[in-house]
Scaffold this motif. Structure first.
Motif, PDB file in Angstrom:
ATOM      1  N   TRP A 318       0.786  -1.205   0.096  1.00 51.38           N
ATOM      2  CA  TRP A 318      -0.121  -0.028   0.050  1.00 51.38           C
ATOM      3  C   TRP A 318       0.926   1.320  -0.081  1.00 51.38           C
ATOM      4  CZ3 TRP A 318      -1.671   4.276   3.084  1.00 51.38           C
ATOM      5  CH2 TRP A 318      -2.991   4.528   2.831  1.00 51.38           C
ATOM      6  N   TRP A 349       1.118  -5.234   6.043  1.00 48.96           N
ATOM      7  CA  TRP A 349       0.547  -5.753   7.291  1.00 48.96           C
ATOM      8  C   TRP A 349      -0.673  -6.693   6.629  1.00 48.96           C
ATOM      9  CZ3 TRP A 349      -1.298  -1.380   4.704  1.00 48.96           C
ATOM     10  CH2 TRP A 349      -2.607  -1.230   4.559  1.00 48.96           C
ATOM     11  N   ASN A 356      -2.407  -9.877  14.412  1.00 54.17           N
ATOM     12  CA  ASN A 356      -1.824  -8.633  13.791  1.00 54.17           C
ATOM     13  C   ASN A 356      -0.384  -9.033  12.902  1.00 54.17           C
ATOM     14  OD1 ASN A 356      -1.950  -6.249  12.645  1.00 54.17           O
ATOM     15  ND2 ASN A 356      -0.753  -5.355  14.305  1.00 54.17           N
ATOM     16  N   LYS A 358       2.609  -7.938  10.968  1.00 56.40           N
ATOM     17  CA  LYS A 358       3.037  -6.772  10.355  1.00 56.40           C
ATOM     18  C   LYS A 358       4.811  -7.181   9.741  1.00 56.40           C
ATOM     19  CE  LYS A 358       1.613  -2.477  11.170  1.00 56.40           C
ATOM     20  NZ  LYS A 358       1.540  -1.344  12.023  1.00 56.40           N
TER      21      LYS A 358
ATOM     22  N   VAL B   5      -7.191   4.714   6.636  1.00 56.63           N
ATOM     23  CA  VAL B   5      -6.085   4.567   7.544  1.00 56.63           C
ATOM     24  C   VAL B   5      -4.862   4.097   6.985  1.00 56.63           C
ATOM     25  CG1 VAL B   5      -5.541   3.966   9.962  1.00 56.63           C
ATOM     26  CG2 VAL B   5      -7.732   4.476   9.537  1.00 56.63           C
ATOM     27  N   ASP B   6      -3.599   4.470   7.221  1.00 54.06           N
ATOM     28  CA  ASP B   6      -2.580   3.763   6.788  1.00 54.06           C
ATOM     29  C   ASP B   6      -2.235   2.901   7.867  1.00 54.06           C
ATOM     30  OD1 ASP B   6      -0.028   3.144   6.250  1.00 54.06           O
ATOM     31  OD2 ASP B   6       0.780   5.259   5.692  1.00 54.06           O
ATOM     32  N   LEU B   7      -2.387   1.784   7.693  1.00 50.47           N
ATOM     33  CA  LEU B   7      -2.157   0.703   8.510  1.00 50.47           C
ATOM     34  C   LEU B   7      -0.666   0.233   8.792  1.00 50.47           C
ATOM     35  CD1 LEU B   7      -5.301  -1.158   8.087  1.00 50.47           C
ATOM     36  CD2 LEU B   7      -4.876   0.274  10.002  1.00 50.47           C
ATOM     37  N   ASN B   8       0.224   0.829   7.709  1.00 47.76           N
ATOM     38  CA  ASN B   8       1.452   0.438   8.119  1.00 47.76           C
ATOM     39  C   ASN B   8       1.827   1.350   9.219  1.00 47.76           C
ATOM     40  OD1 ASN B   8       2.763  -1.217   6.182  1.00 47.76           O
ATOM     41  ND2 ASN B   8       1.816  -0.058   4.671  1.00 47.76           N
ATOM     42  N   ARG B   9       1.563   2.650   9.075  1.00 47.61           N
ATOM     43  CA  ARG B   9       1.797   3.568   9.927  1.00 47.61           C
ATOM     44  C   ARG B   9       1.154   3.372  11.300  1.00 47.61           C
ATOM     45  NH1 ARG B   9       1.595   9.773   8.290  1.00 47.61           N
ATOM     46  NH2 ARG B   9       3.012   9.079   6.544  1.00 47.61           N
ATOM     47  N   CYS B  10       0.063   2.882  11.340  1.00 45.63           N
ATOM     48  CA  CYS B  10      -0.897   2.782  12.613  1.00 45.63           C
ATOM     49  C   CYS B  10      -0.208   1.899  13.496  1.00 45.63           C
ATOM     50  CB  CYS B  10      -2.176   2.084  12.398  1.00 45.63           C
ATOM     51  SG  CYS B  10      -3.118   1.615  13.726  1.00 45.63           S
ATOM     52  N   GLN B  11       0.013   2.236  14.752  1.00 47.42           N
ATOM     53  CA  GLN B  11       0.736   1.463  15.888  1.00 47.42           C
ATOM     54  C   GLN B  11      -0.070   0.745  16.805  1.00 47.42           C
ATOM     55  OE1 GLN B  11       4.119   0.485  16.018  1.00 47.42           O
ATOM     56  NE2 GLN B  11       4.475   1.591  14.044  1.00 47.42           N
ATOM     57  N   GLY B  12      -1.263   1.097  16.664  1.00 51.86           N
ATOM     58  CA  GLY B  12      -2.422   0.513  17.487  1.00 51.86           C
ATOM     59  C   GLY B  12      -2.147   1.181  19.076  1.00 51.86           C
ATOM     60  N   TYR B  13      -2.162   2.493  19.074  1.00 52.11           N
ATOM     61  CA  TYR B  13      -2.137   3.341  20.190  1.00 52.11           C
ATOM     62  C   TYR B  13      -3.627   3.439  20.666  1.00 52.11           C
ATOM     63  CZ  TYR B  13       2.661   4.592  19.501  1.00 52.11           C
ATOM     64  OH  TYR B  13       4.154   4.751  19.284  1.00 52.11           O
ATOM     65  N   GLU B  29      -5.468  -6.479  20.577  1.00 49.46           N
ATOM     66  CA  GLU B  29      -4.608  -5.545  21.201  1.00 49.46           C
ATOM     67  C   GLU B  29      -4.043  -4.416  20.208  1.00 49.46           C
ATOM     68  OE1 GLU B  29      -2.024  -6.576  24.322  1.00 49.46           O
ATOM     69  OE2 GLU B  29      -3.036  -8.219  24.815  1.00 49.46           O
ATOM     70  N   GLU B  30      -3.764  -4.862  18.931  1.00 48.60           N
ATOM     71  CA  GLU B  30      -3.018  -3.918  18.197  1.00 48.60           C
ATOM     72  C   GLU B  30      -3.430  -3.540  16.812  1.00 48.60           C
ATOM     73  OE1 GLU B  30       0.740  -6.147  16.542  1.00 48.60           O
ATOM     74  OE2 GLU B  30       0.914  -5.824  18.576  1.00 48.60           O
ATOM     75  N   ALA B  31      -4.495  -4.250  16.422  1.00 48.24           N
ATOM     76  CA  ALA B  31      -4.859  -3.904  14.921  1.00 48.24           C
ATOM     77  C   ALA B  31      -6.377  -3.200  14.790  1.00 48.24           C
ATOM     78  CB  ALA B  31      -5.363  -5.277  14.399  1.00 48.24           C
ATOM     79  N   ALA B  33      -9.532  -1.504  13.051  1.00 48.74           N
ATOM     80  CA  ALA B  33     -10.680  -1.914  12.139  1.00 48.74           C
ATOM     81  C   ALA B  33     -11.249  -0.444  12.108  1.00 48.74           C
ATOM     82  CB  ALA B  33     -11.430  -2.892  12.336  1.00 48.74           C
TER      83      ALA B  33
END
Lengths: 469, 72
Positions: A318, A349, A356, A358, B5-13, B29-31, B33
């Motif tokens: 992506w 990912w 999850n 990645k 949402v850029d899910l590469n960048r997303c760190q699940g904060y 805990e970290e993905a 949706a």
């Protein structure tokens, strides 16, 4: 007038009046158009796409859409600015005339350009037997129309779903079936799920994850034929081990084909692996000479990467589409000294079976793997890939917050095995072979493989794996 | 409205989730949706959620499409 000021005038003129055509109206095409306008391009801009839909996001198609959370036509990409483009959607580009600088369309029109961006991406590899592929209940998933049809078929409550192939997309679809409570069989020709991108060590873990979730996972088998009923609906699959399966939905998840056919005869370095280009997204011609006016971005691009011995790598990721589009746009409207390279650290990912996943880097470039954190038994770990004593990739299962730590090491070409992190150390920190498939082993496709990476050892071998039916 | 949402960048904060719970949710805990096409009534909540993201991974449409028309 000096040459420099002449060149600056030419750039100003091009930005004001030049004609840019983008072929491919998906993520890369849209983001390139936005970046061109952002960077001051004011000339006529045309976007050509063979689908009738305006640009949409694909990752949700194999996840939220199939689960029924999100409608297939609700994944249109947000627009981050006005692009003031002429859109030509629902019409395929059929040819490229580089001499007269025209893109030829299926309608018979020719669209003139001064600079062209190729962003035609990939399509799903169809089921190999066209008659069987045409059976009702046989699907591929790449477009939002595909996802809508498959979602409807899953909602109807099939008795058993067969997923052929267990890469990321196939595994995600198997996971969705489990969440929907549908019996699912996965047929994988290789040794396990995700073996292509992540190797056999991770493949064993992914296989256990699937079986724990209730997937009927069959490895080392191929699906040889699909049988339909009198009404033309798929009912049965015949496997290479002699067994048969009663199925009413089959999802072919066989990887992708790059959309380069329309470039036949254009004299570009375009073929099976995509369109070759330099790190500045400028296409190579068939002789390997860089072109001035043709650029490439997204899944269809294939470019050398400094971190990976300058091998040409295509990344169906992506953020490769987004970043490649932005670099291509910049380089289309700037002179040499203002050009930027597209040197992303690949990252990807996947969400499946509640885990999850990645990764960063090119894991399959590695030949060794080491578990650095957590525990594979709990599906919560980080693992690093090594090649010739340096770290080249990393994958995490439910451990994504640690990925930047590994990304930084890969970018710095840190040693492999990497120094142990100060947190949650793995119990067995010994490197082992990562068990990637040998690239010289023939696949189902007629295939050329290069052997050796330096000039003295370089050679090509042509494989014809199987006579076409 | 549209978001991605850029899910590469997303760190699940998960800072975003409580601010727009009808649009964003955590899987495990970290993905993350998300609904890519939430109702316009959610706009203010989504904007707050995007602003709260420590890695700025949420992109909210800032511009209405200029209406591409499929060719007949």
């Amino acid at each position: 007038m000096s040459t420099a000021s002449l060149a600056a005038d030419l750039v100003r003129m091009f930005r004001a009046e030049g004609r840019i055509v983008i072929v491919g109206a998906s993520l890369a095409g849209l983001r390139a158009a936005e970046a061109l306008r952002d960077k001051g391009f004011c000339g006529p801009l045309t976007l050509i796409g063979d689908e009738t839909h305006e640009p949409y996001d694909r990752p949700p198609l194999s996840k939220q859409v199939l689960k029924g959370w999100v409608r297939a036509d609700h994944t249109k990409l947000p627009r981050m600015r006005d692009i003031d483009a002429q859109w030509r959607l629902g019409v395929a580009a059929t040819g490229l005339d580089r001499v007269n600088k025209q893109v030829l369309l299926a309608t018979g029109d020719a669209v003139p350009y001064d600079r062209l961006l190729i962003a035609t991406g990939v399509r799903a590899r169809p089921w190999f037997n066209p008659a069987e592929a045409a059976l009702q209940g046989v699907f591929t998933v790449r477009t939002c129309d595909d996802a809508a049809r498959l979602q409807a078929a899953l909602r109807a409550g099939p008795k058993r779903v067969l997923v052929v192939g267990s890469g990321f997309v196939g595994s995600e679809m198997a996971s969705v079936c489990c969440e929907l409570g549908l019996p699912v069989t996965v047929a994988e020709r290789g040794g396990g799920p995700l073996v292509g991108p992540l190797g056999g060590v991770i493949g064993d873990i992914a296989a256990r994850m699937q079986r724990d979730a209730g997937v009927d996972l069959r490895t080392g088998v191929s699906v040889e034929a699909l049988d339909g009923d009198a009404g033309g609906h798929v009912r049965r699959a015949r496997l290479s081990d002699g067994t048969t399966l009663d199925v009413d939905v089959v999802v072919a998840s066989l990887g992708s084909i790059r959309n380069v056919e329309w470039l036949a005869g254009a004299g570009l370095a375009a073929g099976f692996w995509g369109v070759g280009c330099d790190a500045g997204c400028r296409a190579f011609d068939i002789n390997g000479v860089v072109t001035d006016n043709v650029f490439v971005a997204g899944d269809v691009a294939r470019q050398p990467h400094v971190l990976y011995e300058y091998q040409f790598i295509s990344m169906e990721h992506w953020d490769n589409a987004v970043c490649g589009a932005q670099v291509a746009a910049n380089n289309m409207i700037n002179l040499e000294t203002e050009r930027r390279p597209h040197l992303p650290l690949p990252s990807f990912w996947s969400g499946q079976f509640g885990v999850n996943i990645k990764g960063v880097g090119v894991c399959s470039f590695g030949d060794e793997i080491v578990f650095t954190q957590g525990s594979p038994e709990d599906y919560r770990f980080a693992a690093a890939y090594g090649h010739r004593g340096r770290i080249v990739g990393a994958v995490t299962f439910n451990h994504g917050k640690w990925l930047p730590y590994y990304a930084a090491m890969i970018e710095r070409s840190a040693p492999f095995p990497p120094p142990p992190p100060g947190y949650d150390r793995a119990s067995d920190p010994a490197p082992m072979p990562a068990r990637f498939p040998d690239p010289r082993v023939p696949t189902e496709m007629p295939d050329v493989v290069l052997t050796g990476h330096d000039p003295t050892s370089r050679g090509a071998e042509f494989h014809w794996a199987r006579e076409p039916a | 409205m549209r978001i991605v949402v850029d899910l590469n960048r997303c760190q699940g904060y998960a800072q975003c989730v409580p601010l727009a719970p009808d649009v964003l949710e955590m899987l495990g805990e970290e993905a993350l949706a998300y609904d890519p096409n939430p109702d316009d009534a959610q706009r203010q909540r989504v904007l707050r959620a995007a602003a709260a993201c420590p890695v700025q991974a949420i992109m909210v449409e800032t511009h209405t499409p200029d209406g591409p028309e499929p060719e007949e």
